[in-house]
Write an enzyme that holds these catalytic residues in place. Structure first.
Site, PDB file in Angstrom:
ATOM      1  CG  ASP A  86      -0.139  -0.125   2.513  1.00 50.99           C
ATOM      2  OD1 ASP A  86       0.318   0.917   3.020  1.00 50.99           O
ATOM      3  OD2 ASP A  86       0.044  -1.249   3.017  1.00 50.99           O
ATOM      4  CG  ASP A 155       3.648  -2.997   6.222  1.00 49.27           C
ATOM      5  OD1 ASP A 155       2.658  -3.427   6.836  1.00 49.27           O
ATOM      6  OD2 ASP A 155       3.647  -1.936   5.561  1.00 49.27           O
ATOM      7  CB  SER A 156       3.579  -9.600   6.922  1.00 48.29           C
ATOM      8  OG  SER A 156       3.290  -9.883   8.275  1.00 48.29           O
ATOM      9  CG  ASP A 158      -3.690 -11.516  10.324  1.00 48.00           C
ATOM     10  OD1 ASP A 158      -2.983 -10.637  10.842  1.00 48.00           O
ATOM     11  OD2 ASP A 158      -4.934 -11.472  10.321  1.00 48.00           O
ATOM     12  N   PRO A 162      -0.312 -15.551   1.676  1.00 46.07           N
ATOM     13  CG  PRO A 162      -0.639 -13.843   0.106  1.00 46.07           C
ATOM     14  CD  PRO A 162      -1.366 -14.776   1.019  1.00 46.07           C
TER      15      PRO A 162
END
Lengths: 284, 284
Positions: A86, A155-156, A158, A162
């Site tokens: 984002d 910055d993943s 849950d 992926p």
């Protein structure tokens, strides 16, 4: 007609947002991406039905993921962001003139392109000259580096879909190796309140504790994530986030923030007893 | 069949809880009281459709409303609780041997009686010999006292319905008068995130600032209240909640808590910038 976006926090509770318009929907090879327009939260997007970013409170998440490590080591020059398509994390990083390089590794190029189209509030700084975008798997990317980065931000999503590989021991080991000897790792660290999230929080902490010299967890109020009580992990080779906090140095930079400040930096590491205990007793 | 309890946070978003059983419902002269049984939150009760207390996270609210003032002045002996008919605040207060008197003033006796029947987790200590229950209007009750209490806790609903008068200048003035010269007032202080809650938060703070010598606000993570970001006000005549924090003295009492600790005492007063600004600019 009223359209409600519903997100299950568990099987037994959910949060609903009234939606003016379902702007866009796409199934990529990795996940389902949806953009919505709402009265309460402005534009927001979801991955596989989970809220990622909305215009109303994205500033909380993105300020807390970036300014905490930057106020511990303001000398950070090379940053790797894994996930974060984002662009919100990159946006906050670009505010630091001292940063020379930001590698953004996002597995799903469509997240980036769609955010550039529908969510400029977060994606607007992806064209900064210091940003290199890599549309590939962060797990493989990080293996190629040795002692290179000052800061890695995971910055993943849950740990399902992926995001799953970004919560493994192997991945954390490779991050450790890719960091230089003053390196810091920040990771999305789930939440203590609902059982499933708490399990993932504990597992992530237990793994990091076995690898990094210093492992702390800090909290923030994120109203649109399940329970509103969300955490980041601070793992590092030498820096303690409190005793090495350079508050005056950070304040001299004159950055205007809406959530982060030198007080909340300290306060966010002060955890409720039940969260402390979960972390102390955490096992892989 | 699935029953969902839905609570509107605003016109444009809501939270839903899957309910196993609607245990009880009653319209009193003051409000509608409902008790439910749920998988996720255990037994919970609502007033006029708003979540008051549930078995899963009531400890957060009740520990934070009581232990913060008690760790600032461990000499507190006389306490007035206004509202709080569920008994959770009284339960935490009764853990202090030094407290000699707890006046609980709850306008609606039915709240107390129903919590005694359905919610013993909070109501279990209402029979402590130091507790006097008064089923009357707290606004009138407090007028009768002058320099009497060490601590007043306004454990109220939102400022609509029976709770409205507990957010007025007159009421706060009468609390000031009813407190002795070392008195502390703690009040339910709403939330900064959704517009309506934020308005009430700002108004309450502006009013208290004009009356008390010291007025601070502290935050906690309360997942089942709107946004999960909720506040209490700390207003006092002489004590500052940080510089007068008696952490060692409090720790010597050996109370076991699940949320509160000496660190979170300090951290909870460290507010996000956007909340600080709202409070600084607050007007009545």
């Amino acid at each position: 007609m009223t359209i409600w976006y519903s997100e299950n926090y568990t099987e037994n509770c959910k949060f609903d947002i009234k939606v003016n318009r379902h702007i866009y929907s796409e199934q990529t090879p990795f996940q389902k991406i949806d953009f919505f327009e709402s009265e309460e939260f402005g534009t927001f997007f979801t991955l596989d039905g989970f809220m990622m970013v909305n215009e109303k409170d994205e500033f909380i998440y993105h300020e807390m993921i970036v300014h905490v490590p930057m106020a511990v080591n303001p000398e950070i020059k090379r940053v790797l962001v894994i996930g974060g398509g984002d662009g919100g994390t990159v946006r906050e990083l670009t505010r630091y003139e001292g940063i020379e390089l930001i590698d953004l590794v996002e597995i799903d190029e469509r997240v980036v392109r769609l955010c550039q189209e529908y969510l400029p509030i977060t994606a607007s700084k992806l064209d900064d000259s210091r940003v290199r975008m890599h549309f590939e798997d962060g797990i493989e990317f990080v293996k190629k580096y040795d002692g290179y980065y000052d800061l890695i931000i995971v910055d993943s999503t849950d740990p399902i879909g992926p995001g799953e590989g970004l919560f493994t021991i192997d991945f954390y080991n490779n991050c450790y190796k890719a960091l230089n000897d003053r390196g810091i790792l920040i990771n999305q660290h789930e939440s203590p309140y609902y059982e499933n999230d708490a399990q993932e929080m504990k597992r992530a902490h237990a793994k990091l504790k076995n690898i990094f010299e210093i492992t702390k967890v800090y909290q923030y109020h994120m109203p649109t994530y399940a329970s509103g009580h969300w955490l980041f992990g601070f793992a590092s080779k030498v820096y303690d986030p409190i005793s090495d906090h350079k508050d005056k140095e950070w304040e001299r930079l004159g950055l205007i923030t809406k959530y982060y400040n030198s007080n909340i930096h300290v306060g966010s590491f002060m955890l409720p007893t039940y969260v402390q205990k979960m972390l102390e007793n955490a096992q892989i």
